[in-house]
Scaffold this motif. Structure first.
Motif, PDB file in Angstrom:
ATOM      1  N   ASP A 206       0.864  -1.189   0.000  1.00  0.00           N
ATOM      2  CA  ASP A 206       0.000   0.000   0.000  1.00  0.00           C
ATOM      3  C   ASP A 206       0.895   1.231   0.000  1.00  0.00           C
ATOM      4  OD1 ASP A 206      -2.093   1.740   0.158  1.00  0.00           O
ATOM      5  OD2 ASP A 206      -2.446   1.445   2.310  1.00  0.00           O
ATOM      6  N   ARG A 207       0.937   1.960  -1.127  1.00  0.00           N
ATOM      7  CA  ARG A 207       1.888   3.061  -1.277  1.00  0.00           C
ATOM      8  C   ARG A 207       1.194   4.389  -1.552  1.00  0.00           C
ATOM      9  NH1 ARG A 207       6.406   1.057  -5.451  1.00  0.00           N
ATOM     10  NH2 ARG A 207       4.651   0.122  -6.542  1.00  0.00           N
ATOM     11  N   GLU A 208       1.932   5.454  -1.286  1.00  0.00           N
ATOM     12  CA  GLU A 208       1.489   6.817  -1.544  1.00  0.00           C
ATOM     13  C   GLU A 208       2.733   7.690  -1.708  1.00  0.00           C
ATOM     14  OE1 GLU A 208      -0.596   8.360   1.783  1.00  0.00           O
ATOM     15  OE2 GLU A 208       0.949   7.780   3.226  1.00  0.00           O
ATOM     16  N   PRO A 209       2.582   8.906  -2.267  1.00  0.00           N
ATOM     17  CA  PRO A 209       3.747   9.796  -2.339  1.00  0.00           C
ATOM     18  C   PRO A 209       4.204  10.200  -0.942  1.00  0.00           C
ATOM     19  CG  PRO A 209       1.755  10.924  -3.068  1.00  0.00           C
ATOM     20  CD  PRO A 209       1.402   9.480  -2.932  1.00  0.00           C
ATOM     21  N   VAL A 210       5.481   9.961  -0.654  1.00  0.00           N
ATOM     22  CA  VAL A 210       6.019  10.191   0.685  1.00  0.00           C
ATOM     23  C   VAL A 210       7.240  11.102   0.596  1.00  0.00           C
ATOM     24  CG1 VAL A 210       7.090   9.092   2.692  1.00  0.00           C
ATOM     25  CG2 VAL A 210       5.202   7.957   1.523  1.00  0.00           C
ATOM     26  N   ASN A 211       7.316  12.063   1.494  1.00  0.00           N
ATOM     27  CA  ASN A 211       8.489  12.918   1.601  1.00  0.00           C
ATOM     28  C   ASN A 211       9.542  12.170   2.407  1.00  0.00           C
ATOM     29  OD1 ASN A 211      10.431  14.863   2.347  1.00  0.00           O
ATOM     30  ND2 ASN A 211       8.916  16.510   2.220  1.00  0.00           N
ATOM     31  N   ILE A 212      10.623  11.784   1.770  1.00  0.00           N
ATOM     32  CA  ILE A 212      11.645  10.966   2.426  1.00  0.00           C
ATOM     33  C   ILE A 212      12.278  11.689   3.600  1.00  0.00           C
ATOM     34  CG2 ILE A 212      13.522  11.732   0.921  1.00  0.00           C
ATOM     35  CD1 ILE A 212      12.948   8.196   2.423  1.00  0.00           C
ATOM     36  N   TYR A 245       7.451   7.065  -4.105  1.00  0.00           N
ATOM     37  CA  TYR A 245       6.181   6.339  -4.059  1.00  0.00           C
ATOM     38  C   TYR A 245       6.378   5.103  -3.200  1.00  0.00           C
ATOM     39  CZ  TYR A 245       1.692   4.630  -5.864  1.00  0.00           C
ATOM     40  OH  TYR A 245       0.398   4.212  -5.978  1.00  0.00           O
ATOM     41  N   ALA A 246       5.954   5.175  -1.953  1.00  0.00           N
ATOM     42  CA  ALA A 246       6.326   4.121  -1.017  1.00  0.00           C
ATOM     43  C   ALA A 246       5.327   4.014   0.124  1.00  0.00           C
ATOM     44  CB  ALA A 246       7.722   4.398  -0.459  1.00  0.00           C
ATOM     45  N   ASN A 247       5.514   2.964   0.927  1.00  0.00           N
ATOM     46  CA  ASN A 247       4.751   2.775   2.142  1.00  0.00           C
ATOM     47  C   ASN A 247       5.519   3.406   3.294  1.00  0.00           C
ATOM     48  OD1 ASN A 247       4.232   1.122   4.763  1.00  0.00           O
ATOM     49  ND2 ASN A 247       2.474   0.639   3.466  1.00  0.00           N
ATOM     50  N   ARG A 248       4.932   4.365   3.957  1.00  0.00           N
ATOM     51  CA  ARG A 248       5.616   5.134   4.982  1.00  0.00           C
ATOM     52  C   ARG A 248       6.142   4.249   6.110  1.00  0.00           C
ATOM     53  NH1 ARG A 248       4.478   6.687   9.895  1.00  0.00           N
ATOM     54  NH2 ARG A 248       5.393   8.608  10.761  1.00  0.00           N
ATOM     55  N   ASP A 249       5.291   3.370   6.643  1.00  0.00           N
ATOM     56  CA  ASP A 249       5.695   2.543   7.777  1.00  0.00           C
ATOM     57  C   ASP A 249       6.838   1.597   7.412  1.00  0.00           C
ATOM     58  OD1 ASP A 249       3.809   3.733   9.373  1.00  0.00           O
ATOM     59  OD2 ASP A 249       2.283   2.211   9.011  1.00  0.00           O
ATOM     60  N   LYS A 381       0.245  15.285   1.768  1.00  0.00           N
ATOM     61  CA  LYS A 381      -0.648  14.253   2.273  1.00  0.00           C
ATOM     62  C   LYS A 381       0.087  13.115   2.934  1.00  0.00           C
ATOM     63  CE  LYS A 381      -0.953  12.816  -2.599  1.00  0.00           C
ATOM     64  NZ  LYS A 381      -1.828  12.570  -3.694  1.00  0.00           N
ATOM     65  N   THR A 382       1.298  13.364   3.392  1.00  0.00           N
ATOM     66  CA  THR A 382       2.025  12.315   4.098  1.00  0.00           C
ATOM     67  C   THR A 382       1.697  12.329   5.585  1.00  0.00           C
ATOM     68  OG1 THR A 382       3.900  13.778   4.478  1.00  0.00           O
ATOM     69  CG2 THR A 382       3.945  12.419   2.500  1.00  0.00           C
ATOM     70  N   GLY A 383       0.982  13.324   6.007  1.00  0.00           N
ATOM     71  CA  GLY A 383       0.617  13.374   7.411  1.00  0.00           C
ATOM     72  C   GLY A 383       1.632  14.091   8.263  1.00  0.00           C
ATOM     73  N   GLY A 384       2.725  14.561   7.664  1.00  0.00           N
ATOM     74  CA  GLY A 384       3.744  15.299   8.405  1.00  0.00           C
ATOM     75  C   GLY A 384       4.411  14.439   9.443  1.00  0.00           C
TER      76      GLY A 384
END
Length: 393
Positions: A206-212, A245-249, A381-384
């Motif tokens: 489950d992936r979304e755009p994430v700020n590394i 484009y990744a899974n944050r956790d 939209k990464t939730g900060g």
């Protein structure tokens, strides 16, 4: 360029061809019959650390080691009049200045007898990616083993633990220590099996755009509040990096594992330092399962430490399951890291030498529906930042 060409042959090379050669990312040389370098592209100038003018003033033998198989290879091409390839050739020399292991592709120039073109392809990145793909295969072999272990080992272990609990109720103090040992060891084996079960999870990520950088800041905060409180963690970030484009956790799990390994490698060194870096490195493309075209991996994330380094004999197997340098390690941490990165379509590799060990992750950037990479600044939209209470690492 040389003037003593075969009569009627076209000039060597024309301006347009030079432009084409410069567009090739691999070093290309044109070697004359007398061994002098006749032409070199831009990649060759960078490879040999010399300008085209300097290269053309010398014979090839000036830049490569004495007795190098490259010279023999050129003679074979001239004798056969056909291309010859040689793999894993060491052309390291003081003039080049660094270790160079290359594949060489040599071909005759049909219009000009005696002339030979050489193309060098450094093995470093190819070998690392190949090692990564091999490690992925090794991790996949653990998948079936994990599924079997979950069923065949967990059930009898629960019976063993239950029996030990019953024995503990009627045992004296000496025997009670043994029953507790049985339960503790049973629990330890269950935890090991649980970690291996992760390898059998083949569900899509489950992936979304994430700020590394949000991810790395979170990992840094977790590390410095716990196991790395005495280690200096330095940031070297490219602020213009697009989202990954990744899974944050899962990314938190990856970098927390790498930072923890770096901390353990540094040990009690008072000058211990971990560097977290990000960069944009275009040019790496990889074929991945499920993708019709090669995927670009322009995002580079590194975890570097100044510990003693990884033993050379383990480097090629570092991401294989059950390979570890720790006395009580299971050898599953880096294998899981490799699986997570592989599931994201990326690769991870390791460069190691004393006082400088680097784990480098290459991943694709997020591309929106129109096929355009997003800027890092567009992500909202990464939730900060997240609190320590929501970690599941």
């Amino acid at each position: 360029m040389s003037d003593d060409l075969i009569k009627g042959a076209r000039p060597l090379p024309v301006e347009g061809e030079t432009t084409v050669l410069d567009a090739i990312p691999h070093p290309v040389l044109l070697v004359a019959p007398d061994g002098e370098v006749e032409a070199a592209n831009t990649a060759a100038e960078e490879f040999f650390g010399a300008s085209g003018a300097v290269l053309r003033r010398h014979k090839l033998s000036y830049f490569i080691p004495f007795g190098s198989p490259v010279l023999t290879l050129i003679e074979q091409v001239r004798e056969r009049g056909a291309p010859v390839n040689e793999y894993k050739v060491d052309i390291s020399s003081p003039r080049i200045g660094t270790e160079k292991m290359v594949d060489i592709y040599a071909s005759p120039v049909a219009e000009h007898p005696g002339y030979v073109t050489l193309m060098f392809q450094e093995r470093t990145m190819a070998e690392k990616i190949d090692r990564q793909l091999t490690s992925r295969g090794a991790a996949r072999t653990v998948t079936s083993l994990a599924a079997m272990l979950a069923h065949e080992i967990k059930n009898p272990l629960s019976g063993i633990r239950g029996a030990a609990q019953l024995l503990e109720q009627s045992a004296d103090d000496n025997d009670r220590a043994l029953t507790r040992l049985i339960m503790e060891e049973a629990d330890r084996i269950v935890k090991l099996v649980d970690r291996m079960e992760v390898f059998s999870d083949e569900r899509p990520v489950d992936r979304e755009p994430v700020n590394i950088h949000v991810i790395l800041d979170h990992v840094k905060r977790l590390a410095q509040s716990g196991f790395a409180r005495n280690i200096s963690i330095v940031e070297e970030y490219d602020p213009s990096l697009p989202p990954v484009y990744a899974n944050r956790d899962q990314l938190i799990q990856v970098f927390l594992n790498l930072v923890k390994n770096a901390t353990e490698a540094i040990g009690a060194d008072a000058e211990g330092e971990i560097v977290l870096s990000t960069a944009f490195r275009p040019g790496i493309r990889l074929s991945v399962p499920g993708a019709a075209e090669r995927v670009s991996l322009p995002l580079e994330f590194c975890v570097r430490d100044n510990g003693p380094g990884v033993p050379e004999d383990l480097l090629s197997y570092l991401f294989d399951p059950f390979v570890t340098t720790k006395i009580n390690g299971t050898g599953l941490g880096l294998a899981l890291v490799a699986k997570i990165i592989g599931d994201h379509g990326g690769v991870i590799e390791c460069d190691s030498q004393p006082r400088k060990t680097t784990f480098r992750i290459l991943m694709p950037a997020f591309v929106d529906a129109s096929g355009v990479e997003e800027d890092a600044g567009t992500e909202g939209k990464t939730g900060g930042e997240t609190s320590d209470s929501d970690r599941n690492d």
